[in-house]
Design an enzyme around this catalytic site. Structure first.
Site, PDB file in Angstrom:
ATOM      1  N   HIS A   1       4.183   7.691   5.413  1.00 20.74           N
ATOM      2  CA  HIS A   1       2.796   7.383   5.783  1.00 20.74           C
ATOM      3  C   HIS A   1       2.176   6.538   4.685  1.00 20.74           C
ATOM      4  CE1 HIS A   1      -1.364   7.879   7.072  1.00 20.74           C
ATOM      5  NE2 HIS A   1      -0.846   8.190   8.254  1.00 20.74           N
TER       6      HIS A   1
ATOM      7  N   GLU B   1       3.436  11.970  13.910  1.00 18.34           N
ATOM      8  CA  GLU B   1       4.167  11.577  15.115  1.00 18.34           C
ATOM      9  C   GLU B   1       5.396  12.437  15.370  1.00 18.34           C
ATOM     10  OE1 GLU B   1       2.262  10.170  16.738  1.00 18.34           O
ATOM     11  OE2 GLU B   1       1.911   8.055  16.376  1.00 18.34           O
TER      12      GLU B   1
HETATM   13  N1  ACO Z   1      12.490   6.017   6.969  1.00 20.95           N
HETATM   14  C1  ACO Z   1      13.201   5.364   6.026  1.00 20.95           C
HETATM   15  N2  ACO Z   1      12.647   4.589   5.068  1.00 20.95           N
HETATM   16  C2  ACO Z   1      11.314   4.472   5.085  1.00 20.95           C
HETATM   17  C3  ACO Z   1      10.509   5.138   6.022  1.00 20.95           C
HETATM   18  C4  ACO Z   1      11.147   5.944   6.996  1.00 20.95           C
HETATM   19  N3  ACO Z   1      10.453   6.587   7.916  1.00 20.95           N
HETATM   20  N4  ACO Z   1       9.215   4.822   5.801  1.00 20.95           N
HETATM   21  C5  ACO Z   1       9.201   4.006   4.746  1.00 20.95           C
HETATM   22  N5  ACO Z   1      10.471   3.785   4.306  1.00 20.95           N
HETATM   23  C6  ACO Z   1      10.889   2.943   3.186  1.00 20.95           C
HETATM   24  C7  ACO Z   1      10.787   1.479   3.580  1.00 20.95           C
HETATM   25  O1  ACO Z   1      11.983   0.998   4.116  1.00 20.95           O
HETATM   26  C8  ACO Z   1      10.438   0.827   2.271  1.00 20.95           C
HETATM   27  O2  ACO Z   1      11.635   0.650   1.519  1.00 20.95           O
HETATM   28  P1  ACO Z   1      11.798  -0.643   0.553  1.00 20.95           P
HETATM   29  O3  ACO Z   1      10.725  -0.489  -0.481  1.00 20.95           O
HETATM   30  O4  ACO Z   1      13.182  -0.503   0.036  1.00 20.95           O
HETATM   31  O5  ACO Z   1      11.573  -1.830   1.436  1.00 20.95           O
HETATM   32  C9  ACO Z   1       9.594   1.870   1.545  1.00 20.95           C
HETATM   33  O6  ACO Z   1       9.954   3.139   2.113  1.00 20.95           O
HETATM   34  C10 ACO Z   1       8.116   1.655   1.740  1.00 20.95           C
HETATM   35  O7  ACO Z   1       7.836   1.444   3.132  1.00 20.95           O
HETATM   36  P2  ACO Z   1       6.598   0.634   3.636  1.00 20.95           P
HETATM   37  O8  ACO Z   1       6.821   0.204   5.041  1.00 20.95           O
HETATM   38  O9  ACO Z   1       6.250  -0.434   2.632  1.00 20.95           O
HETATM   39  O10 ACO Z   1       5.466   1.751   3.579  1.00 20.95           O
HETATM   40  P3  ACO Z   1       4.092   1.659   4.317  1.00 20.95           P
HETATM   41  O11 ACO Z   1       3.162   2.603   3.637  1.00 20.95           O
HETATM   42  O12 ACO Z   1       3.663   0.255   4.445  1.00 20.95           O
HETATM   43  O13 ACO Z   1       4.444   2.171   5.805  1.00 20.95           O
HETATM   44  C11 ACO Z   1       4.872   3.540   7.666  1.00 20.95           C
HETATM   45  C12 ACO Z   1       4.086   3.398   6.348  1.00 20.95           C
HETATM   46  C13 ACO Z   1       4.699   2.277   8.510  1.00 20.95           C
HETATM   47  C14 ACO Z   1       4.313   4.725   8.446  1.00 20.95           C
HETATM   48  C15 ACO Z   1       6.372   3.784   7.339  1.00 20.95           C
HETATM   49  O14 ACO Z   1       6.525   4.949   6.561  1.00 20.95           O
HETATM   50  C16 ACO Z   1       7.254   3.846   8.590  1.00 20.95           C
HETATM   51  O15 ACO Z   1       7.676   2.813   9.080  1.00 20.95           O
HETATM   52  N6  ACO Z   1       7.541   5.097   9.113  1.00 20.95           N
HETATM   53  C17 ACO Z   1       8.336   5.233  10.309  1.00 20.95           C
HETATM   54  C18 ACO Z   1       7.464   4.933  11.556  1.00 20.95           C
HETATM   55  C19 ACO Z   1       6.471   6.030  11.853  1.00 20.95           C
HETATM   56  O16 ACO Z   1       6.772   7.215  11.785  1.00 20.95           O
HETATM   57  N7  ACO Z   1       5.231   5.602  12.210  1.00 20.95           N
HETATM   58  C20 ACO Z   1       4.123   6.514  12.534  1.00 20.95           C
HETATM   59  C21 ACO Z   1       3.144   6.558  11.406  1.00 20.95           C
HETATM   60  S1  ACO Z   1       1.840   7.715  11.670  1.00 20.95           S
HETATM   61  C22 ACO Z   1       0.707   6.903  12.647  1.00 20.95           C
HETATM   62  O17 ACO Z   1       0.616   5.686  12.667  1.00 20.95           O
HETATM   63  C23 ACO Z   1      -0.197   7.670  13.486  1.00 20.95           C
END
Ligand code: ACO
Length: 377
Positions: A256, A314
Site C-alpha cells: 500500500h 483488497e
Molecule cells: N507484490 C510484490 N511486489 C510488490 C508489491 C506486491 N503486491 N507491491 C509493491 N511491490 C514492490 C514493487 O515491485 C516495487 O519494487 P521495485 O522497487 O523493485 O520496483 C516496490 O515494491 C515498490 O512498489 P511501488 O509500486 O513503487 O509502491 P507504491 O506505493 O507506488 O504502490 C501499490 C502501492 C500500487 C498498492 C502496490 O503495492 C501494488 O501494486 N500492490 C498490488 C496491487 C494491489 O493490491 N492493489 C490494491 C491496493 S489497495 C486499494 O487501492 C484500495
C-alpha cells in the site's frame, strides 16, 4: 521557470485539506470523520456513514429516517439508462464500463450542479446501475428497487431478486461502511481534480469510476480471488507465491502507498468473514486464505526487505464478497457502490473551498532545436 522537485506518483504530496478521513500509515489507523474505522464498521449503516460524510456529524433518528427515504425514493433508473445497459450487455462490456456508461446517461433530466441533492442521487443510482447491468448480462430482467429496504439490503435484492439473508446484509454493510472513504486515494483525487475545474459531479464520478477500475487500485480483488482459488486447489501457497515473485509479478492484495502496517480495513473485513464462515463449508477455503496470507507476508519480507509489503484491504475484500456470494466480476463495482459516498463528499468539500488542482511537471524533453523544412528531413 526553475526546475521543480518531481515526486513520482505525487507520493507524500498533500493537495487538499479534508475533514472526511485520516490515515496514519505508520500506526495502521484509519479514522473516518472522527470515528475509528472499526467503530464505524461495527455500528453504522451505509446511509448513516454517507450522512456523516456529507454533514460532518451523525444523524438524529428523524434525520436518518428522512435521509434514508430520500435515497430510497431516487433509486429508479430512467428508460434511457436501461436502454444503454441492455445494449452494453449485448456487447458484453465489463461491469465497470457499464457503470461508467450508466452514470453518464443518468444525467439526462437532471441538473448537474455540485450539490448535496445530486450527490444523494448518485449514491442512490450507482447500486441500481450495477445490479440492472448484471441482470441484463445474465440474460435476465432487471429487478426494480424496493423502497422498503435499506441501501445494502436493496442492492443484494436487486442482484438476486430474492429477499436477502440478514447475515449477508450485515456483512455487506460492514464492507460498504469500511471502504466508504480513504484519504486522497487515486479515484478520489481524480474526482476532486475534475470538480476543481468547476466541472460537474457526474463527470467527477465517471472519472473516478475509470480510476477505480485499474488493478493497482479497485481492480485488485478479482485477481486476489483467482489466486486464492488456484491455491485452494493445489494446496501449496508457498510454491505459487515464490513462482510469482521470482517472475517479478506483484501479489495482488498486498502493499500500500500509505500503510507500512497491515491495512486496518483488512482486519475489519477478516472479522466479518470469520463471522460468516464459522460453521459452514467455506471454512476450508478460509483456512487456505489464512495460510496464504502467512506465507505471502513471509515471502514478501524476504523479497523486498526494504519495503513494508503487508496485507491491504483488497485481500479480504475478495474473501468477504466471495463468501457473501457476490460474483467475482462485481467486486470492483461493489467497491464503487460504497466509494461513491466518499467521492461525492470529497467533491462537495472541494467545491466549498475550491482552488483548481493543477500540479506542475518537470520538462525533460529536447531543447534548442531549430526547424528543419520537411523536404530536408
Ligand atoms: N507484490 C510484490 N511486489 C510488490 C508489491 C506486491 N503486491 N507491491 C509493491 N511491490 C514492490 C514493487 O515491485 C516495487 O519494487 P521495485 O522497487 O523493485 O520496483 C516496490 O515494491 C515498490 O512498489 P511501488 O509500486 O513503487 O509502491 P507504491 O506505493 O507506488 O504502490 C501499490 C502501492 C500500487 C498498492 C502496490 O503495492 C501494488 O501494486 N500492490 C498490488 C496491487 C494491489 O493490491 N492493489 C490494491 C491496493 S489497495 C486499494 O487501492 C484500495
Amino acid at each position: 521557470m526553475s526546475l521543480q522537485e518531481v515526486r513520482p506518483g505525487l507520493e507524500g504530496v498533500a493537495v487538499a485539506e479534508t475533514r472526511l478521513s485520516n490515515i496514519d500509515g505508520d500506526a495502521g489507523e484509519l479514522v473516518i470523520a472522527g470515528f475509528p474505522v472499526e467503530e464505524l464498521a461495527a455500528n453504522a449503516t451505509y446511509e448513516e456513514s454517507v450522512f456523516l460524510l456529507f454533514e460532518g456529524r451523525l444523524p438524529t433518528e428523524t434525520e436518518l429516517s428522512s435521509f434514508q427515504s430520500t435515497l430510497a425514493a431516487q433509486r429508479t433508473l430512467s428508460d434511457p439508462v436501461h436502454t444503454v445497459l441492455k445494449d452494453a450487455a449485448n456487447e458484453g462490456v465489463t461491469v465497470m464500463d457499464a457503470l461508467r456508461m450508466g452514470i453518464a446517461v443518468a444525467t439526462i433530466g437532471h441538473d448537474l450542479t455540485v450539490s448535496k441533492a445530486q450527490a444523494k442521487r448518485l449514491v442512490s443510482v450507482v447500486p441500481t446501475i450495477v445490479a440492472a447491468y448484471w441482470r441484463y448480462r445474465m440474460g435476465k430482467a432487471a429487478v426494480a428497487p424496493r423502497e422498503d429496504l435499506g441501501h445494502t439490503a436493496n442492492y443484494l435484492y436487486m442482484l438476486s431478486g430474492e429477499e436477502p439473508d440478514p447475515a449477508a446484509v450485515r456483512a455487506l454493510e460492514t464492507y460498504l461502511t469500511t471502504v466508504i472513504d480513504h484519504g486522497l486515494n487515486a479515484s478520489t483525487f481524480v474526482a476532486r481534480a475534475i470538480v476543481s475545474t468547476e466541472s460537474d459531479l457526474f463527470s467527477a464520478v465517471t472519472g473516478a469510476v475509470g480510476s477505480l477500475t485499474g488493478p493497482l487500485h479497485g481492480g485488485a480483488p478479482g485477481p486476489v480471488l483467482d489466486m486464492l482459488q488456484q491455491v485452494h486447489e493445489t494446496g501449496d501457497p508457498a510454491a505459487f507465491i515464490s513462482e510469482r515473485l521470482a517472475a517479478d509479478e506483484r501479489l495482488m492484495g498486498f502493499g500500500h502507498r500509505v500503510y507500512q502496517t497491515r491495512d486496518p480495513r483488512a482486519a475489519v473485513l477478516e472479522r466479518a468473514t470469520r463471522r460468516l464462515t464459522s460453521d459452514d463449508d467455506d471454512s476450508t477455503f478460509f483456512n487456505t486464505v489464512e495460510r496464504f496470507e502467512d506465507v505471502a507476508l513471509r515471502e514478501l519480507a524476504e523479497h523486498k526487505p526494504d519495503r513494508a509489503l503487508k496485507t491491504n484491504v483488497e485481500f479480504y475484500t475478495a474473501v468477504l464478497l466471495h463468501t457473501i456470494g457476490i460474483p467475482r466480476v462485481l467486486f470492483t463495482a461493489t467497491f464503487a457502490v460504497s466509494r461513491v459516498g466518499g467521492w461525492t463528499a470529497h467533491c462537495l468539500e472541494q467545491h466549498d473551498a475550491n482552488k483548481i488542482i493543477r500540479p506542475a511537471s518537470q520538462y525533460v524533453g529536447a531543447t534548442d532545436r531549430t526547424w528543419t523544412p520537411i523536404s530536408e528531413r
